[in-house]
Write an enzyme that holds these catalytic residues in place. Structure first.
Site, mmCIF file in Angstrom:
data_model
loop_
_atom_site.group_PDB
_atom_site.id
_atom_site.type_symbol
_atom_site.label_atom_id
_atom_site.label_comp_id
_atom_site.label_asym_id
_atom_site.label_seq_id
_atom_site.Cartn_x
_atom_site.Cartn_y
_atom_site.Cartn_z
ATOM 1 N N HIS A 9 0.824 -1.211 0.000
ATOM 2 C CA HIS A 9 0.000 0.000 0.000
ATOM 3 C C HIS A 9 0.860 1.264 0.000
ATOM 4 O O HIS A 9 2.021 1.260 0.419
ATOM 5 C CB HIS A 9 -0.930 0.002 1.220
ATOM 6 C CG HIS A 9 -0.206 0.057 2.533
ATOM 7 N ND1 HIS A 9 0.347 1.211 3.049
ATOM 8 C CD2 HIS A 9 0.061 -0.913 3.442
ATOM 9 C CE1 HIS A 9 0.911 0.967 4.206
ATOM 10 N NE2 HIS A 9 0.766 -0.322 4.467
ATOM 11 N N THR A 21 2.331 0.327 12.994
ATOM 12 C CA THR A 21 0.907 0.345 12.666
ATOM 13 C C THR A 21 0.255 -1.013 12.878
ATOM 14 O O THR A 21 -0.762 -1.128 13.551
ATOM 15 C CB THR A 21 0.701 0.805 11.208
ATOM 16 O OG1 THR A 21 1.431 2.000 10.980
ATOM 17 C CG2 THR A 21 -0.765 1.060 10.934
ATOM 18 N N GLY A 22 0.836 -2.046 12.287
ATOM 19 C CA GLY A 22 0.290 -3.382 12.470
ATOM 20 C C GLY A 22 -1.148 -3.485 12.011
ATOM 21 O O GLY A 22 -1.515 -3.064 10.916
ATOM 22 N N ARG A 60 -5.946 1.131 4.348
ATOM 23 C CA ARG A 60 -4.812 1.642 3.576
ATOM 24 C C ARG A 60 -4.496 0.727 2.403
ATOM 25 O O ARG A 60 -3.966 1.175 1.384
ATOM 26 C CB ARG A 60 -3.585 1.835 4.473
ATOM 27 C CG ARG A 60 -3.082 0.604 5.208
ATOM 28 C CD ARG A 60 -2.076 1.032 6.275
ATOM 29 N NE ARG A 60 -1.410 -0.071 6.977
ATOM 30 C CZ ARG A 60 -1.892 -0.680 8.042
ATOM 31 N NH1 ARG A 60 -3.068 -0.320 8.535
ATOM 32 N NH2 ARG A 60 -1.212 -1.651 8.636
ATOM 33 N N GLU A 87 -1.944 -6.897 7.677
ATOM 34 C CA GLU A 87 -0.597 -6.718 8.214
ATOM 35 C C GLU A 87 -0.407 -7.549 9.473
ATOM 36 O O GLU A 87 -1.364 -7.938 10.153
ATOM 37 C CB GLU A 87 -0.357 -5.228 8.498
ATOM 38 C CG GLU A 87 0.986 -4.881 9.112
ATOM 39 C CD GLU A 87 2.194 -5.288 8.268
ATOM 40 O OE1 GLU A 87 2.354 -6.511 8.016
ATOM 41 O OE2 GLU A 87 2.987 -4.409 7.904
ATOM 42 N N HIS A 157 0.665 -5.533 2.731
ATOM 43 C CA HIS A 157 1.482 -4.754 3.643
ATOM 44 C C HIS A 157 2.920 -5.271 3.604
ATOM 45 O O HIS A 157 3.210 -6.318 3.014
ATOM 46 C CB HIS A 157 0.926 -4.862 5.056
ATOM 47 C CG HIS A 157 -0.535 -4.519 5.135
ATOM 48 N ND1 HIS A 157 -0.986 -3.260 5.432
ATOM 49 C CD2 HIS A 157 -1.642 -5.285 4.933
ATOM 50 C CE1 HIS A 157 -2.312 -3.255 5.426
ATOM 51 N NE2 HIS A 157 -2.733 -4.469 5.120
#
Length: 220
Positions: A9, A21-22, A60, A87, A157
């Site tokens: 992304h 972020t995970g 995202r 992710e 991700h």
């Protein structure tokens, strides 16, 4: 030849702030949105517009997927948004500044948690855990479409795509440790009938790859 396009992304709001972020669901920045459009324009120019797409459920990723397909002229292509491509869950590290965590843990432990296949942050997933949920989906839903001749886009991700690339390229632990996928740049894998890469590591696509059409003779 079977064509698979992996796309991390575009830049997210937390990428820009250098935060873990995970699995937290954050939006793209304007730069990230443009990266997605640029990727789609590039695919269209290279005659690689996808027939079908699979993406993470996190916004995202699916926003990147939608913008990329629209720019590629494939806005109506079927899209499967699934948790298998989400992710890695970074557990207690999610929302924390990466630089602060690096100082607290030390460089060696920081890299071990981020890069080793079996290391889990508290409350989170290892890369092996990500592979365990991703590869069954790959085998059941993505591989058959590739085998049928479709050009397939997978938008995910950093870590979910690292796991998929590691599977395709049979990466060693050391190779996986050093693998990094940049955001917004399509990675093309051309695969044989057994879905093995014709070129290990695939090939990143860039605007310079787009053919330049010569003007017609006599054009003014």
């Amino acid at each position: 030849m079977n064509r698979l396009i992996l796309l991390r992304h575009g830049e997210s709001e937390w990428n820009a702030r250098n935060l873990f972020t995970g699995r937290l669901d954050v939006a793209l920045t304007r730069r990230g949105e443009q990266q997605a459009r640029d990727a789609g324009t590039l695919l269209r120019g290279l005659d690689l517009a996808p027939d079908i797409a699979h993406c993470s459920v996190l916004r995202r990723a699916w926003h990147t997927c939608a913008l990329t397909l629209a720019a590629a002229g494939r806005g109506a292509a079927p899209v499967a948004a699934v948790r298998a491509l989400a992710e890695r869950d970074y557990g207690a590290l999610q929302g924390r500044d990466r630089a602060v965590v690096r100082r607290e843990l030390g460089e060696a432990e920081f890299r071990r948690i981020r890069r080793s296949a079996d290391a889990r942050p508290p409350g989170g997933e290892s890369l092996d855990d990500v592979s365990a949920r991703l590869l069954p989906y790959w085998r059941a839903h993505i591989a058959p479409r590739l085998g049928a001749g479709a050009t397939v886009l997978v938008v995910g991700h950093s870590n979910s795509l690292r796991c998929l690339a590691a599977h395709l390229d049979t990466l060693s632990p050391t190779e996986l440790h050093h693998l990094e996928l940049p955001p917004g740049i399509p990675l093309l894998y051309e695969l044989d009938r057994a879905l093995r890469p014709l070129r290990r590591g695939g090939r990143y696509l860039h605007p310079a790859d787009t053919p330049v059409t010569a003007p017609a003779t006599g054009a003014r």
